[in-house]
Design a protein around this motif. Structure first.
Motif, PDB file in Angstrom:
ATOM      1  N   GLN A 151      -0.944  -8.241  -0.977  1.00  0.00           N
ATOM      2  CA  GLN A 151      -1.359  -7.341  -1.967  1.00  0.00           C
ATOM      3  C   GLN A 151      -0.712  -6.347  -2.668  1.00  0.00           C
ATOM      4  OE1 GLN A 151      -5.278  -6.889  -0.972  1.00  0.00           O
ATOM      5  NE2 GLN A 151      -5.825  -8.869  -0.489  1.00  0.00           N
ATOM      6  N   LEU A 152       0.453  -5.228  -1.551  1.00  0.00           N
ATOM      7  CA  LEU A 152       0.957  -4.243  -1.894  1.00  0.00           C
ATOM      8  C   LEU A 152       1.973  -4.692  -2.553  1.00  0.00           C
ATOM      9  CD1 LEU A 152      -1.000  -1.945   0.511  1.00  0.00           C
ATOM     10  CD2 LEU A 152      -0.894  -1.793  -1.827  1.00  0.00           C
ATOM     11  N   LEU A 153       2.963  -5.596  -1.940  1.00  0.00           N
ATOM     12  CA  LEU A 153       4.442  -5.830  -2.073  1.00  0.00           C
ATOM     13  C   LEU A 153       5.429  -5.316  -3.161  1.00  0.00           C
ATOM     14  CD1 LEU A 153       6.560  -7.088  -0.047  1.00  0.00           C
ATOM     15  CD2 LEU A 153       5.690  -9.299  -0.169  1.00  0.00           C
ATOM     16  N   ALA A 154       4.454  -5.949  -4.431  1.00  0.00           N
ATOM     17  CA  ALA A 154       4.950  -5.642  -5.673  1.00  0.00           C
ATOM     18  C   ALA A 154       4.264  -4.369  -6.050  1.00  0.00           C
ATOM     19  CB  ALA A 154       4.360  -6.556  -7.000  1.00  0.00           C
ATOM     20  N   ASP A 155       3.466  -3.378  -5.700  1.00  0.00           N
ATOM     21  CA  ASP A 155       4.030  -2.314  -6.131  1.00  0.00           C
ATOM     22  C   ASP A 155       4.247  -1.247  -5.163  1.00  0.00           C
ATOM     23  OD1 ASP A 155       1.078  -1.840  -8.248  1.00  0.00           O
ATOM     24  OD2 ASP A 155       0.537  -2.799  -6.138  1.00  0.00           O
ATOM     25  N   ILE A 156       4.969  -2.064  -4.098  1.00  0.00           N
ATOM     26  CA  ILE A 156       6.136  -1.183  -3.410  1.00  0.00           C
ATOM     27  C   ILE A 156       7.548  -1.428  -3.576  1.00  0.00           C
ATOM     28  CG2 ILE A 156       7.042  -2.072  -1.061  1.00  0.00           C
ATOM     29  CD1 ILE A 156       4.592  -2.050   0.305  1.00  0.00           C
ATOM     30  N   ILE A 157       7.504  -2.372  -4.277  1.00  0.00           N
ATOM     31  CA  ILE A 157       8.819  -3.441  -4.347  1.00  0.00           C
ATOM     32  C   ILE A 157       9.577  -2.098  -5.485  1.00  0.00           C
ATOM     33  CG2 ILE A 157      10.157  -4.256  -5.360  1.00  0.00           C
ATOM     34  CD1 ILE A 157       9.068  -6.491  -3.244  1.00  0.00           C
ATOM     35  N   THR A 158       8.197  -2.010  -6.531  1.00  0.00           N
ATOM     36  CA  THR A 158       8.613  -1.502  -8.142  1.00  0.00           C
ATOM     37  C   THR A 158       8.307  -0.241  -7.757  1.00  0.00           C
ATOM     38  OG1 THR A 158       6.835  -1.596  -8.598  1.00  0.00           O
ATOM     39  CG2 THR A 158       8.082  -3.525  -9.161  1.00  0.00           C
ATOM     40  N   GLN A 159       7.708   0.282  -7.210  1.00  0.00           N
ATOM     41  CA  GLN A 159       6.684   1.982  -7.345  1.00  0.00           C
ATOM     42  C   GLN A 159       7.255   2.388  -8.739  1.00  0.00           C
ATOM     43  OE1 GLN A 159       7.481   4.514  -4.133  1.00  0.00           O
ATOM     44  NE2 GLN A 159       8.669   3.086  -3.550  1.00  0.00           N
ATOM     45  N   THR A 160       6.383   1.758  -9.806  1.00  0.00           N
ATOM     46  CA  THR A 160       6.492   1.727 -10.772  1.00  0.00           C
ATOM     47  C   THR A 160       5.704   3.084 -10.700  1.00  0.00           C
ATOM     48  OG1 THR A 160       7.471  -0.259 -11.338  1.00  0.00           O
ATOM     49  CG2 THR A 160       6.173   0.830 -13.506  1.00  0.00           C
ATOM     50  N   ASP A 161       4.741   2.579 -10.938  1.00  0.00           N
ATOM     51  CA  ASP A 161       3.251   3.541 -10.785  1.00  0.00           C
ATOM     52  C   ASP A 161       3.175   4.742  -9.516  1.00  0.00           C
ATOM     53  OD1 ASP A 161       1.799   2.273 -12.755  1.00  0.00           O
ATOM     54  OD2 ASP A 161       1.471   0.827 -11.127  1.00  0.00           O
ATOM     55  N   PHE A 162       4.157   4.770  -8.923  1.00  0.00           N
ATOM     56  CA  PHE A 162       4.009   5.567  -8.178  1.00  0.00           C
ATOM     57  C   PHE A 162       4.569   5.096  -6.692  1.00  0.00           C
ATOM     58  CE2 PHE A 162       1.494   9.776  -6.356  1.00  0.00           C
ATOM     59  CZ  PHE A 162       1.175  10.166  -4.930  1.00  0.00           C
ATOM     60  N   PRO A 163       4.592   6.426  -5.429  1.00  0.00           N
ATOM     61  CA  PRO A 163       5.592   5.727  -4.091  1.00  0.00           C
ATOM     62  C   PRO A 163       4.158   5.278  -3.705  1.00  0.00           C
ATOM     63  CG  PRO A 163       6.758   7.516  -5.107  1.00  0.00           C
ATOM     64  CD  PRO A 163       5.345   7.202  -5.652  1.00  0.00           C
ATOM     65  N   VAL A 164       4.425   3.781  -2.831  1.00  0.00           N
ATOM     66  CA  VAL A 164       2.746   2.689  -2.280  1.00  0.00           C
ATOM     67  C   VAL A 164       2.965   3.668  -0.928  1.00  0.00           C
ATOM     68  CG1 VAL A 164       1.781   1.550  -1.986  1.00  0.00           C
ATOM     69  CG2 VAL A 164       3.360   1.763  -4.179  1.00  0.00           C
ATOM     70  N   ILE A 165       4.515   4.153  -0.479  1.00  0.00           N
ATOM     71  CA  ILE A 165       4.464   4.475   0.464  1.00  0.00           C
ATOM     72  C   ILE A 165       4.991   5.197   0.569  1.00  0.00           C
ATOM     73  CG2 ILE A 165       5.062   3.470   3.230  1.00  0.00           C
ATOM     74  CD1 ILE A 165       3.464   0.927   2.682  1.00  0.00           C
ATOM     75  N   HIS A 166       4.864   6.670   1.565  1.00  0.00           N
ATOM     76  CA  HIS A 166       6.830   7.684   1.385  1.00  0.00           C
ATOM     77  C   HIS A 166       6.283   7.131   3.053  1.00  0.00           C
ATOM     78  CE1 HIS A 166       8.407  11.119   1.751  1.00  0.00           C
ATOM     79  NE2 HIS A 166       8.487  11.626   0.954  1.00  0.00           N
ATOM     80  N   LEU A 167       7.519   6.857   3.166  1.00  0.00           N
ATOM     81  CA  LEU A 167       7.807   6.332   4.574  1.00  0.00           C
ATOM     82  C   LEU A 167       8.562   7.345   5.851  1.00  0.00           C
ATOM     83  CD1 LEU A 167       8.364   4.479   6.213  1.00  0.00           C
ATOM     84  CD2 LEU A 167      11.089   4.424   6.418  1.00  0.00           C
TER      85      LEU A 167
END
Length: 335
Positions: free
Chosen positions: A151-167
């Motif tokens: 469910q987070l994959l598109a957000d992770i790949i694009t990070q358009t809105d916000f860095p979804v995961i800061h490693l």
């Protein structure tokens, strides 16, 4: 498997910050053994000497790999990761630092209690290296304690809105990484992709659930030259091109080609790449930007079209750069 956590620290020319990063790891209060695996990438400053001093002071906790030539962030990171002996892997860049002494303990407990979770990440601060102040990022996605990773994959790949995961806030499963690495080593080791964190986050997301803690555990260093920020437009062009091409690769691999968020992302990146070419005043980068935009299948927006038209004429290009310089100068005077 041994009850151990490995922390990867890749560093290059971090003499002002590497001690701070290592101290923040050494302060961790964790019920498991913690090893620090440092990849010192042939720094030209005093970074290596500082790392050696820490390794000598903590020989039971620190393993130091000093490279004879600069490998670059991709090879440095994944060479270190493959050396890790822990069940779980954490990451702390040489210019960042952790601020929660219980970071690893809290994340480890979640991974131990929830075998379906592949990665745990947390909130974090921007840390201004000039002002020496920390601030929270603008609120992005609504975070849930547990989310099905795809469910987070598109957000992770694009990070358009916000860095979804800061490693650098994360703890993830080494065995999940190794499986993904064996299936598609190119995704991780291709130097032309230019960053290591995006592929790892995507691999974790497609393999299980992602857990999130609202606790702030990291100060992410900003307002200084780094891999992701450089005032030189030619170098920023390269960074944007590489990371965008990795996003393109991931979108193709995971069949997200027509996702609306992906379309928005690639349009934004097409404009960013074009503007770096414009500001660099390089015909080679102008032509290269056009080729990459075509490869990614981006329909140029009117903004991209205008800038591309300006760059067709040397005279127009020179005038536009002069006008931009004047406007930027007036803005600085207005402040």
């Amino acid at each position: 498997m041994e009850r151990k956590i490995s922390v990867v620290v890749v560093t290059y020319n971090h003499e002002q910050t590497i001690a701070r990063a290592l101290d923040s790891i050494l302060m961790q209060q964790c019920s498991w053994a913690v090893e620090i695996v440092i990849g010192e990438d042939c720094s030209t400053d005093n970074t290596r000497a500082i790392c050696r001093q820490y390794q000598q002071q903590h020989p039971d906790k620190i393993r130091l790999f000093c490279h004879s030539e600069n490998k670059g962030v991709i090879d440095n990171y994944f060479d270190c990761l493959l050396e890790c002996k822990g069940k779980y892997i954490a990451d702390c860049a040489g210019d960042d630092f952790w601020v929660d002494p219980l970071k690893l303990e809290k994340e480890k407990n979640i991974l131990e209690a929830h075998p379906e979770v592949t990665l745990v990440h947390t909130a974090w601060n921007y840390y201004d290296e000039v002002a020496k102040t920390a601030r929270k990022p603008a609120i992005g996605l609504l975070r849930q304690p547990f989310t099905e990773g795809r469910q987070l994959l598109a957000d992770i790949i694009t990070q358009t809105d916000f860095p979804v995961i800061h490693l650098c806030t994360s703890l993830y499963r080494k065995d999940v990484f190794l499986q993904a690495y064996s299936e598609d080593t190119f995704m991780f080791r291709n130097r032309e992709f230019g960053c290591e964190d995006l592929a790892i986050a995507a691999a974790m997301a497609v393999s299980g659930h992602i857990a999130y803690l609202p606790d702030i555990t990291l100060n992410y260093s900003v307002n200084h030259p780094s891999v992701s920020f450089c005032p030189d437009d030619a170098r920023q062009f390269l960074f944007v091109r590489r990371t965008t091409d990795l996003s393109y690769y991931l979108s193709q691999k995971y069949h997200l080609v027509n996702a609306p968020k992906l379309n928005t992302f690639f349009r934004q990146r097409a404009f960013t790449l074009t503007m770096h070419a414009f500001r660099s005043h390089s015909e080679a980068l102008r032509d290269e930007a056009k080729r990459w935009i075509e490869k990614w299948g981006v329909a140029p927006t009117w903004r991209v079209g205008v800038v591309q038209s300006i760059m067709k004429s040397k005279g127009c290009w020179n005038c536009a750069l002069a006008l931009r310089k004047l406007i930027v100068g007036l803005k600085h005077i207005g402040r």
